[in-house]
Scaffold this active site. Sequence first.
Site, short mmCIF file in Angstrom:
data_model
loop_
_atom_site.label_atom_id
_atom_site.label_comp_id
_atom_site.label_asym_id
_atom_site.label_seq_id
_atom_site.Cartn_x
_atom_site.Cartn_y
_atom_site.Cartn_z
N ASP A 198 21.08 34.71 22.84
CA ASP A 198 21.98 35.12 23.92
C ASP A 198 22.96 36.15 23.36
OD1 ASP A 198 23.74 35.36 26.01
OD2 ASP A 198 23.80 33.24 26.49
N ASP A 247 19.63 23.25 27.06
CA ASP A 247 20.48 22.28 27.75
C ASP A 247 21.65 22.92 28.48
OD1 ASP A 247 21.94 23.07 25.34
OD2 ASP A 247 23.32 21.44 25.85
N GLY A 257 18.06 22.86 20.35
CA GLY A 257 17.35 23.54 21.42
C GLY A 257 15.91 23.91 21.12
N PHE A 279 21.65 31.46 33.53
CA PHE A 279 21.77 30.26 32.71
C PHE A 279 20.54 29.39 32.90
CE2 PHE A 279 23.29 26.30 30.98
CZ PHE A 279 23.90 26.77 29.83
N VAL A 280 19.72 29.33 31.86
CA VAL A 280 18.45 28.61 31.95
C VAL A 280 18.49 27.30 31.16
CG1 VAL A 280 17.00 30.61 32.45
CG2 VAL A 280 17.46 30.00 30.07
N ARG A 340 17.21 19.03 28.74
CA ARG A 340 16.32 19.47 27.66
C ARG A 340 14.88 19.00 27.89
NH1 ARG A 340 19.59 21.33 23.31
NH2 ARG A 340 21.56 20.24 23.07
N LYS A 383 17.44 36.92 25.78
CA LYS A 383 18.15 37.35 26.99
C LYS A 383 18.35 38.86 27.00
CE LYS A 383 20.86 33.82 29.17
NZ LYS A 383 22.18 33.30 29.48
N GLU A 436 14.09 29.74 16.84
CA GLU A 436 15.17 29.52 17.81
C GLU A 436 14.60 29.35 19.21
OE1 GLU A 436 18.08 28.91 18.34
OE2 GLU A 436 19.51 29.88 17.03
N ASP A 437 15.33 28.68 20.07
CA ASP A 437 14.90 28.59 21.46
C ASP A 437 15.32 29.82 22.26
OD1 ASP A 437 17.52 27.84 21.11
OD2 ASP A 437 17.52 26.39 22.75
#
Length: 183
Positions: free
Chosen positions: A107, A163, A48, A156-157, A169, A135, A103-104
């Site tokens: 969560d 993804d 990600g 949910f993005v 992606r 988040k 990190e992307d």
Amino acid sequence: MLIRTPEEDIKYVLYTEEQIQKRVAELGQELGEKFRDKTPLMICVLRGASFFFTDLCRQMKCHMNIDFISASSYFSGTKSSGTVRLVKDSSIDMTDRHLVLVEDIIDSGLTLQYLERLFETRKPASITTVAFLDKDVKKPNRNGVDYRGFVIPDEFVVGYGLDYADYYRNLPYIGVLKEECYQ
Ligand code: PRP
């Protein structure tokens, strides 16, 4: 095979390509100054973070080394499985190095917590955590992240590396996925 384009599955755009690049440039400048004389070991958490990682590193005006690890906890769903799996480890000696974990998204926070604990055992000089998205959720035992691009609502993005079932992606922006695409 999917016949709809990725764009058709997006409910709305949360951050445009321009907004993303502006924020990444700010973060890169800040991190470049912080690590100017430290030659950090930049660690990308695949898959990600790949898009964010390459943009961020290019904005940091300092020497660095880079490496890629892979962790997985979502497999193909929209909720964390609760178990983090290290799919690919680093082969670089981390002793006395300044690690920057990239990190992307944070969560549940489980992936970052797992990786920080793992890398602490390798005796680095420091560990700095960076996430493009954080988040806005309250979860027990969720560690904070040192640097973050944006705080986002609990939606949910996808896009810019993120993804759903390994799709979306390559969207250059962050978008909220239509519910019908994952229900
Ligand atoms: C995603 C994302 C983070 C992690 C965040 O990875 O890239 O690594 O989940 O979620 P958490 O805070 O709840 O642990 P994923 O397992 O989907 O793998 P991917 O990066 O290959 O998409």
